[in-house]
Design an enzyme around this catalytic site. Structure first.
Site, short mmCIF file in Angstrom:
data_model
loop_
_atom_site.label_atom_id
_atom_site.label_comp_id
_atom_site.label_asym_id
_atom_site.label_seq_id
_atom_site.Cartn_x
_atom_site.Cartn_y
_atom_site.Cartn_z
N ASP A 1 32.69 -13.29 8.43
CA ASP A 1 31.71 -13.24 7.79
C ASP A 1 30.83 -11.97 7.86
O ASP A 1 30.66 -11.61 9.12
CB ASP A 1 30.74 -14.19 8.27
CG ASP A 1 29.46 -14.45 7.70
OD1 ASP A 1 28.77 -13.56 6.93
OD2 ASP A 1 28.67 -15.54 7.91
N TYR B 1 24.68 -17.06 20.80
CA TYR B 1 25.20 -17.62 19.22
C TYR B 1 25.41 -16.36 18.12
O TYR B 1 24.50 -15.50 18.15
CB TYR B 1 23.84 -18.50 18.75
CG TYR B 1 24.31 -18.79 17.19
CD1 TYR B 1 25.08 -19.93 17.09
CD2 TYR B 1 23.54 -18.09 16.40
CE1 TYR B 1 25.23 -19.94 15.68
CE2 TYR B 1 23.53 -18.55 14.92
CZ TYR B 1 24.60 -19.66 14.50
OH TYR B 1 24.72 -19.86 13.45
N LYS C 1 28.85 -19.91 13.43
CA LYS C 1 29.95 -20.36 13.68
C LYS C 1 31.28 -20.00 13.38
O LYS C 1 31.20 -19.04 12.60
CB LYS C 1 29.90 -21.91 13.15
CG LYS C 1 29.25 -23.07 13.69
CD LYS C 1 30.07 -23.56 14.78
CE LYS C 1 29.22 -24.26 15.72
NZ LYS C 1 29.87 -24.70 17.20
C1 F6R Z 1 25.49 -22.01 10.46
C2 F6R Z 1 24.63 -21.11 9.71
C3 F6R Z 1 23.52 -21.44 9.17
C4 F6R Z 1 22.26 -20.60 9.83
C5 F6R Z 1 20.78 -21.13 9.56
C6 F6R Z 1 19.97 -20.18 10.07
O1 F6R Z 1 26.81 -21.46 11.08
O2 F6R Z 1 25.22 -20.02 9.51
O3 F6R Z 1 23.18 -22.90 9.09
O4 F6R Z 1 22.60 -21.04 11.26
O5 F6R Z 1 20.69 -20.81 7.99
O6 F6R Z 1 20.26 -19.01 10.19
P1 F6R Z 1 19.24 -17.66 10.50
O7 F6R Z 1 19.01 -17.97 12.20
O8 F6R Z 1 19.85 -16.56 10.48
O9 F6R Z 1 17.92 -17.71 9.90
MG MG Z 2 30.63 -19.20 7.49
MG MG Z 3 26.85 -15.93 7.63
#
Ligand code: F6R
Ligand code: MG
Ligand code: MG
Length: 379
Positions: free
Chosen positions: A11, A229, A232
């Protein structure tokens, strides 16, 4: 002639949050793969996406862990990060490229890798799976069903070429060791390990009778590499099918009862792994950043090349309307889990969550903690 299928994914940025890569990223990746085909580095290359992850599928004669093939993938991800994702301020630009220290292999640097080298049979069908909003352990239950469960794979019972069973190479993602377990004899031991999906993951499967490679899965856990973190891991997997391996339909059957997997919103929830059609544009997440989903791409491997239904374009194996019923069922499961809000098991256990406010909450409340009086009975 030994052919290798390498699937390398990362990603490196997306549009509308963690939704979908920009088309210019995929165009740039396809152009670089084409140039690598022309230079003879690889035989065929295909670039696609599952959710916000870019998936590079390459066939070549250079074997697994080849520095030039890994270097090609790394340079593609670097290039589209610098030339497309960053200038357009895409979301999470370069997110999975955790280090600049490339020295011949992308493993440990962020991208996920599944590679399988094998002697081509008379005709060699393969399926490449890619998932979004989940982790490597998401393949554990499907791989068990495909290669060990007689309830899923009729061939294990009624086809003499499958009857000896399969060997599973299982990794401990926390303590970094691996063990090979043979089914059906060691099926209970296998389930005991890979039922713990956040810790143990299957990296390879071999046919027991002749050790012929049957499947390879990516086993990266970004959070374990980075110690924090970083999204994923959104795993990929290559599975060989037919004539001495499970039939394509047996492989796909493993997804008909959606496994509940970890990931989804903020990498901290459980949701159904939903099989989706990429030709129908279902390979993007929406509801609560999910639910987690999986695509299945079908090819023939022929003389070192990937042959799809139209050039290298793969067959979309979850396009059949049959899967609409499974998708509807997965949506029901997703809604039921979401009705629980932030209560386990809908939310992951504390130690598996990618985001958590719990330590801060405990610290803030600590001055108000009252010790419990221990009742000692005086008999
Ligand atoms: C899970 C994922 C999303 C983000 C969520 C918050 O793998 O990519 O669910 O965790 O959208 O993202 P941020 O912290 O970047 O605002
Ligand atoms: Mg992804
Ligand atoms: Mg992403």
């Amino acid at each position: 002639m030994r052919t290798t299928v390498s699937v390398i994914k990362a990603d490196v940025g997306s549009v509308a949050g963690h939704h979908k890569p920009h088309s210019k990223m995929l165009e740039a990746a396809a152009a670089k793969l084409k140039a690598a085909e022309e230079s003879g580095l690889i035989n065929t290359g295909y670039a696609t996406h599952c959710g916000d992850d870019i998936i590079l599928v390459m066939s070549h004669f250079r074997g697994e862990d080849n520095p030039e093939v890994h270097g090609l993938a790394w340079s593609i991800f670097k290039d589209i990060t610098e030339k497309v994702a960053k200038p357009l301020k895409l979301y999470g630009a370069g997110q999975d490229l955790l280090s600049d220290a490339f020295s011949g292999n992308v493993k440990g640097l962020g991208p996920g890798v599944a590679e399988l080298e094998f002697e081509e049979r008379r005709s060699d069908p393969i399926i490449v799976f890619a998932a979004d909003k989940t982790e490597p352990g998401a393949w554990n239950l499907p791989l068990y069903r495909i290669f060990a469960s007689p309830d899923n794979t009729a061939g294990l019972v009624i086809d003499p070429t499958l009857h000896d069973g399969f060997k599973f190479d299982v990794l401990d993602l926390v303590e970094s060791w691996s063990v090979v377990l043979k089914t059906p004899e060691e099926m209970y031991d296998l389930i005991a390990l890979i039922g713990t999906v956040g810790r143990y993951a299957v990296s390879k499967v071999y046919r027991a009778s002749d050790n012929e490679p049957a499947a390879a899965a990516s086993t990266t856990r970004l959070s374990l590499i980075a110690g924090r973190y970083v999204g994923k891991d959104d795993p990929v997997m290559v599975v060989r099918a037919q004539a001495g391996f499970p039939a394509v339909g047996e492989v796909l059957s493993a997804f008909a009862q959606p496994p509940i997997v970890s990931g989804w919103m903020r990498g901290s929830h459980r949701g159904p792994l939903t099989p989706v059609s990429f030709r129908r544009g279902q390979n993007v997440v929406s509801y609560f950043d999910g639910p987690p989903r999986v695509i299945a791409m079908g090819w023939q491997v022929s003389n070192g090349k990937l042959v799809g239904v139209d050039g290298v374009e793969p067959s979309d194996l979850f396009e059949d309307p049959f899967w609409d019923v499974v998708r509807a069922k997965a949506a029901e499961i997703a809604l039921t889990l979401r009705s629980m809000g932030e209560f386990e098991p809908a939310r992951l256990g504390h130690e598996e969550m990618e985001y958590t406010t719990l330590p801060q909450i405990i610290e803030r409340l600590r001055p108000r903690f009252k010790p419990l009086e221990v009742q000692v009975s005086k008999k």
